[in-house]
Design an enzyme around this catalytic site. Structure first.
Site, short mmCIF file in Angstrom:
data_model
loop_
_atom_site.label_atom_id
_atom_site.label_comp_id
_atom_site.label_asym_id
_atom_site.label_seq_id
_atom_site.Cartn_x
_atom_site.Cartn_y
_atom_site.Cartn_z
N CYS A 341 0.84 -1.20 0.00
CA CYS A 341 0.00 0.00 0.00
C CYS A 341 0.88 1.25 0.00
CB CYS A 341 -0.98 -0.03 1.18
SG CYS A 341 -2.38 1.09 0.96
N HIS A 425 -3.53 -5.29 1.09
CA HIS A 425 -3.32 -5.75 2.46
C HIS A 425 -3.85 -7.18 2.59
CE1 HIS A 425 -2.19 -1.82 3.99
NE2 HIS A 425 -3.27 -1.28 3.45
#
Length: 502
Positions: A341, A425
């Site tokens: 991310c 994630h």
């Protein structure tokens, strides 16, 4: 059964989250339909529900403990800090803007209270019991007027309150007494008693103090939970590996192969969803540690640059500490780096950010052929795909949109040599993919490391949640807790005036 309970705490990190999860698992095992609830959460560790709502990870794990699907109803207000003075406000799973602490507490509380009470009522209409978790301490008297998560929600729902205290920190009796004494008479009416957490030693030595506490407050203690190493659920704001872990370095089971694999996680500012590395720490022979110095990367076989709420700030921090140069040297030497991310974004060539930092165009580390532009709308998704020939599931929470200009596709990101980047994630929780990834890392690092063939991350999570349920069932007065949930706080509880313990 129809009712609920609020688990408050003497402090942050007293054990509210794990006690709430333990009660949810215990009730679920009894056949009770139960849901967790936290009206307002402040955390950078969040999760995306199936309907695309962002909630705190602790509430997602509590829902798993209750064996129900997580929902935005379980955490209607999520605050994601961006600095010491401001946070992004996520309402019913969607971001609604950035707000200072003063602004947040300055005028929206009645509307927010109406929202959270409405969510709680929907849960009460669906489940037999709702176990609420407070935040910080209910005795933060400077915030009581605008409170919607502790006594504010308890008063609105007429829920009994059990106060948890961490005896391992010391001062638990003073904390219990002081917490009750600082509350108003109307709030004190709902405080049914206490729960001692993290006790080491012979409980009989504690009993005289518990008897004195009852004499002083008129309230009983519902249990003494023993200290257990490595027991917990996904952290809200603590820097800890949740499974088989400790604060700085994970506890390692014996490796299957000849070598261990060392993983260094860059502890970037505003680090978010660092729970991604829990799945690595769960692997036998994998050592996970959080680092903030360039020299700590020297012996690492894999460096993870995790998510962050401040991508540009994290980039500056990596450069200031010499970590950026150390990452560049690793990439040039073919030594593994994984960006997730925000960590993926800093590895790219360029970042255009007029949303999060408002820094404009900033050069990235240039380790991946990626350019990132921040959008006002946040991506919240639960993607499914494949990588390294294995099935992968994850979740996405980001404002930055990546334009991948080259490299080998890797989930939604890319790979160049031994540098990988993705927005996903949770991808390392996919067991087969994690094993293939670690095999690639070991090969690039020259380690004779072999992933265990039978490590199941989901099963380990279930084992943890069962242990929490056992803790409640074996060390708390569950009959008394059931009565509280069903009938509320006992009537006639005495008022304790501040400074007057009699």
């Amino acid at each position: 059964m129809s009712g609920g309970l609020l688990i408050a705490g003497t402090t942050s990190d007293a054990g509210k989250s794990v006690v709430t999860a333990g009660i949810c698992r215990w009730l679920s095992r009894k056949g009770v339909s139960v849901a967790p609830f936290k009206a307002q959460n402040m955390s950078l560790n969040s999760f995306v529900t199936r309907e695309g709502a962002e909630i705190g990870r602790a509430q997602a794990m509590q829902a798993q403990a209750a064996r129900v699907e997580p929902s935005a109803l379980m955490n209607p207000v999520l605050l994601k800090p961006g600095s010491d003075r401001s946070s992004q406000v996520v309402l019913m799973g969607k971001p609604v803007g950035e707000m200072s602490a003063r602004g947040y507490h300055g005028g929206r509380q009645q509307a927010l209270l109406d929202t959270v009470v409405g969510c709680l009522e929907q849960l009460r209409g669906t489940y037999d019991a709702v176990i609420c978790e407070g935040a910080g301490s209910p005795a933060e008297i400077n915030l009581r007027r605008t409170d919607i998560v502790n006594m504010g929600i308890a008063r609105a729902a007429r829920f009994p309150v059990v106060v948890v205290g961490d005896i391992d920190r010391g001062g638990v009796f003073a904390s219990f007494f002081g917490t009750v004494a600082l509350l108003s008479p109307a709030d004190q009416e709902l405080v049914a008693g206490f729960l001692v957490n993290k006790f080491r030693g012979d409980v009989s030595l504690l009993e005289p103090g518990l008897d004195m506490l009852r004499d002083l407050t008129g309230r009983r203690t519902f249990g003494v939970l023993p200290f257990r190493h490595g027991l917990g659920i996904d952290e809200e704001d603590g820097l800890r590996v949740s499974l088989r872990g400790a604060v700085r370095e994970s506890v390692v089971a014996a490796p299957v192969g000849e070598d261990v694999l060392r993983v260094a996680v860059c502890a970037v500012p505003l680090m978010s969803n660092f729970t991604d590395v829990d799945a690595l720490a769960a692997e036998p022979g994998v050592v996970v540690r959080f680092v903030d110095r360039a020299e700590e990367l020297v012996d690492a076989d894999l460096v993870v640059v995790p998510g962050t709420r401040g991508t540009v700030r994290a980039l500056e921090w990596l450069r200031e500490r010499g970590l950026a140069d150390a990452l560049a040297r690793r990439a040039a030497e073919g030594r593994p780096v994984l960006g997730i991310c925000g960590g993926f974004q800093v590895l790219g060539e360029r970042i255009e950010d007029d949303v999060e930092s408002r820094a404009g165009t900033v050069d990235g580390l240039g380790l991946l052929p990626v350019r990132v532009r921040f959008h006002k709308d946040k991506t919240l998704a639960r993607p499914v795909g494949s990588a390294l020939g294995e099935h992968v599931e994850g979740y996405e929470i980001h404002h930055g949109v990546a334009d991948v200009l080259g490299g080998e596709p890797f989930l939604d990101g890319c790979r160049v040599g031994a540098v990988w980047g993705t927005h996903w994630h949770g991808s390392l929780e996919s067991d087969a993919f994690r094993r293939r990834f670690l095999t690639e890392v070991a090969r690039a690092a020259g380690r004779r490391f072999v992933p265990a063939p039978d490590t199941g991350f989901a099963a380990l999570r279930e084992e943890q949640l069962d242990l929490l349920g056992d803790l409640i069932e074996e060390h708390a007065d569950t009959d008394a807790l059931l009565r509280l949930i069903e009938t509320g706080a006992p009537s006639g509880l005495p008022f304790i005036a501040p400074g007057a313990p009699s």
